[in-house]
Design an enzyme around this catalytic site. Sequence first.
Site, mmCIF file in Angstrom:
data_model
loop_
_atom_site.group_PDB
_atom_site.id
_atom_site.type_symbol
_atom_site.label_atom_id
_atom_site.label_comp_id
_atom_site.label_asym_id
_atom_site.label_seq_id
_atom_site.Cartn_x
_atom_site.Cartn_y
_atom_site.Cartn_z
ATOM 1 N N ASP A 178 -8.737 -8.646 4.982
ATOM 2 C CA ASP A 178 -8.308 -7.533 5.718
ATOM 3 C C ASP A 178 -9.345 -7.137 6.839
ATOM 4 O O ASP A 178 -10.188 -6.306 6.853
ATOM 5 C CB ASP A 178 -8.457 -6.112 4.978
ATOM 6 C CG ASP A 178 -7.765 -5.036 5.679
ATOM 7 O OD1 ASP A 178 -7.374 -5.105 6.829
ATOM 8 O OD2 ASP A 178 -7.938 -3.762 4.748
ATOM 9 N N GLU A 193 0.886 -1.281 -0.117
ATOM 10 C CA GLU A 193 -0.165 0.124 0.065
ATOM 11 C C GLU A 193 0.958 1.439 -0.007
ATOM 12 O O GLU A 193 0.514 2.083 0.772
ATOM 13 C CB GLU A 193 -0.724 -0.125 1.167
ATOM 14 C CG GLU A 193 -2.016 -0.951 1.122
ATOM 15 C CD GLU A 193 -2.893 -1.012 2.227
ATOM 16 O OE1 GLU A 193 -2.731 -0.513 3.300
ATOM 17 O OE2 GLU A 193 -4.267 -1.454 1.965
ATOM 18 N N GLU A 196 -12.523 -1.323 12.709
ATOM 19 C CA GLU A 196 -12.545 -0.786 11.258
ATOM 20 C C GLU A 196 -13.699 -1.381 10.439
ATOM 21 O O GLU A 196 -14.428 -0.632 9.953
ATOM 22 C CB GLU A 196 -11.184 -0.985 10.655
ATOM 23 C CG GLU A 196 -11.126 -0.685 9.021
ATOM 24 C CD GLU A 196 -9.941 -0.697 8.482
ATOM 25 O OE1 GLU A 196 -9.018 -1.300 9.029
ATOM 26 O OE2 GLU A 196 -9.778 -0.271 7.499
HETATM 27 C C1 GCV Z 1 -2.532 0.993 8.436
HETATM 28 C C2 GCV Z 1 -6.038 -1.615 5.363
HETATM 29 C C3 GCV Z 1 -6.652 -0.425 6.359
HETATM 30 C C4 GCV Z 1 -5.340 0.771 6.436
HETATM 31 C C5 GCV Z 1 -4.211 -0.075 6.941
HETATM 32 C C6 GCV Z 1 -3.742 -1.216 6.349
HETATM 33 C C7 GCV Z 1 -2.681 -2.086 7.080
HETATM 34 O O1 GCV Z 1 -5.878 -1.283 4.354
HETATM 35 O O2 GCV Z 1 -7.762 0.089 5.774
HETATM 36 O O3 GCV Z 1 -5.769 1.744 7.192
HETATM 37 O O4 GCV Z 1 -3.056 0.796 7.179
HETATM 38 O O5 GCV Z 1 -4.883 -2.290 6.209
HETATM 39 O O6 GCV Z 1 -3.138 -2.745 7.678
HETATM 40 O O7 GCV Z 1 -1.565 -1.858 6.597
#
Ligand code: GCV
Length: 754
Positions: free
Chosen positions: A421, A343, A449
């Site tokens: 996720d 990411e 989340e």
């Molecule tokens: C910290 C997902 C979440 C992101 C998070 C990522 C990760 O994409 O939406 O906010 O980033 O996971 O765990 O690195």
Amino acid sequence: MVGNKAHAARALAALSMLAFIPAAPAENRMPANENGYEAWLRYRPITTIDTTTDTTTDTTINRPTNQDISKALSSIHVAGAGPRHTAALDELHRGLSAMLGASPSIDDDTRELSGGLYLGTRTDFEGALPSEIAAMLDDIGPEGYVVASVPNEAGTPAIVVTADDDTGLLYGAFRLLRELQLGADFAALNIVDSPALPLRMINHWDNLDRSTERVYGGFSIFDWPNLPESQPRYRDYSRLMASVGINGIVVNNVNTYKEGRLEGWRIITDEYLDKAAVLAGEFDRYGIKTYFSVNFMSPILFGDLDTADPAERSVQNWWRDRARHIKERIPSFGGFLVKADSEGEAGPHAYGRTHSEGANMLAEALAPVGGVVIWRAFVYRHPEESRGNADRAVQAYEHFAPLDGRFADNAILQIKHGPIDFQVNEPVSSLFSGMPNTNLMLELQITQEYTGNDIHLNFLAPFWRRVLSFDTHRDGPGSPLRDMLQARNGSSTAWGVAGVGNFHDGLNWTGHLLAQSNAYAYGMLAWNPRQSPETIAGDWSELTFGRNPDVAGKIADMLLRSYEIYSKYYFPYGLSLMGWAGGAAPDGNGDRSRPDPYRNIGRYHQTDAIGTGYDRTIATGSGYVGQYPEPLRETYESPQTCPPEMLLWFHYLPYDFEMPSGKTLIQSIYDDHYEGVDMVKALRRDWLSLEGRIDEERYYHVLGKLNLQLSEAILWRDVINGFYLDMSGVPDAAGRVQALDRPYRGLRYGHGPR
Ligand code: GCV
């Protein structure tokens, strides 16, 4: 104990502050302020506890009276000294004073265990421990403790809190206080306990500007702009975490770099190390090591190198020097957490190196200072970039399984519980079965989340317990995940569990007060993954709301139902990412630049006019099922044997597929969503029945949250069901579901930064 004058002098010096605390401090007589700040360390008076709510505290007929407890605990005798001894004593003094209404006296006379509370490590007692207690210590290992009552002739037993190390001692002190709050018979204490997992960590997704990622309702606890100035909150946070056995905290977000927005990589610059040292000092007092999320490009970002290639000697030296430098400033430094090649966070791939090469370079730098590198396995490519399999679920395994056995002894691979996720229903990641020669760590998400933000009541312990007990079949039948979190390659410390934290700077720490239960439950399960969610929910409710069984029992019951309720009105049967950040948005995950918004729905849930679900079978789908050993493959490959809650995670099924209940799939989706909303109404009714039995402050706070939850659940029901009606064209047999105007999106209520 045979007097040890040096120890005694140090102990008294450490205690001198406490010795002057007046009996029955005024604040203990003040009416309680129920803003939630004390969380589960409330220490209300043992018999007059919660007079508004708690009229039937003592339900056990032969329980010792309050006078007996006050007498037995009117003095604390401390052997040995040190910061954790002081922290333990501090807590005992605070807790006992508040619970018993009088401050215990404190001295260092431990020659005879004649009555009162005795605190010290085995070494501190210098052979004065009764042999049966010393024997109890023999098998407990690091961080374990004994809390036991020792009868004596005077009739009032001595209570001993002891351990082999001072962290265990501190945990023992917290345990005694918890037992007393839960009404244990102090005269019959006989507790020997030690943690199952050596690393029990909290990961903060907090940024240096105090914004947070996916933490709801507040800003970071850590006031970076004003640090190194300290705040009482840092100590209270450390107390709460230590009280549930947390022994490692990563203070900053794994996302450390976004141009113009995120500069978390600065955390290991001198400016921030000075700030972090203050936090680390507080944590260390409570047995918690400090870890940092670092950016792989640091040697370029703030070093003077023009490469971060792990094969370059200059880069290796740079990291080794930095690790040594950090250790000098922060003696309780534990190591690094790294999100790399994921990411937008850069990593070793930039130099054509593998994840293990990147991790091992950092592991080597950390080894001389006794640190570990925790490397995250959360990697996937965008489907457009994915040359091969576009299913995100298969990608982590494809990256990491070939590297099994190539990670250094002090490197740990941290794996999210599921392959996508943190979805509410996902299978346990195949990586846990596929890396027998690598140190593994489980990553859970305490912050909600995808599990309700700070709006929805969702007690996650039943779910986590299921994850920890999942049989990976890695070493044949009977290989539960909790056993996979163990060291490989002779490493002695590198395994455990990490939870993305849900505490922030709000007064009650978690936004939704009842979400404190998730932080508590996480600690309890990290300590003992076999603990029952029922016990955890019951204890937390009593600690937080008092011991009236009608009140605490009802709250515990609400907690225990909440995960199932949420799952009912959330994404159906394991579907992923039909929305995010609090809103259902089943058509919202596609590429909106495309003419037909439905065309890209397939990315996560593949819904069309015929059916719904992601085909991950070996026979016709992405092949993810093939990453598991037998018999898991066979179980997941067929919709007939796949667990219903994950049916659509593994299978694309027609709307008329017959579910185990005999209903069609589409009707089950409709009905579940209605049932879920009805269940939220029942939750809310349960809470309403507690009116007048809980202080108004917390009663109305939670009621407000439940009202919001109900509105959101109705919205989600209508959005998800409306979407399916539109996609399938199949009417609801009960005639309730209406088509909605597109786009299909649940509202997001305004609840703070995310
Ligand atoms: C910290 C997902 C979440 C992101 C998070 C990522 C990760 O994409 O939406 O906010 O980033 O996971 O765990 O690195």
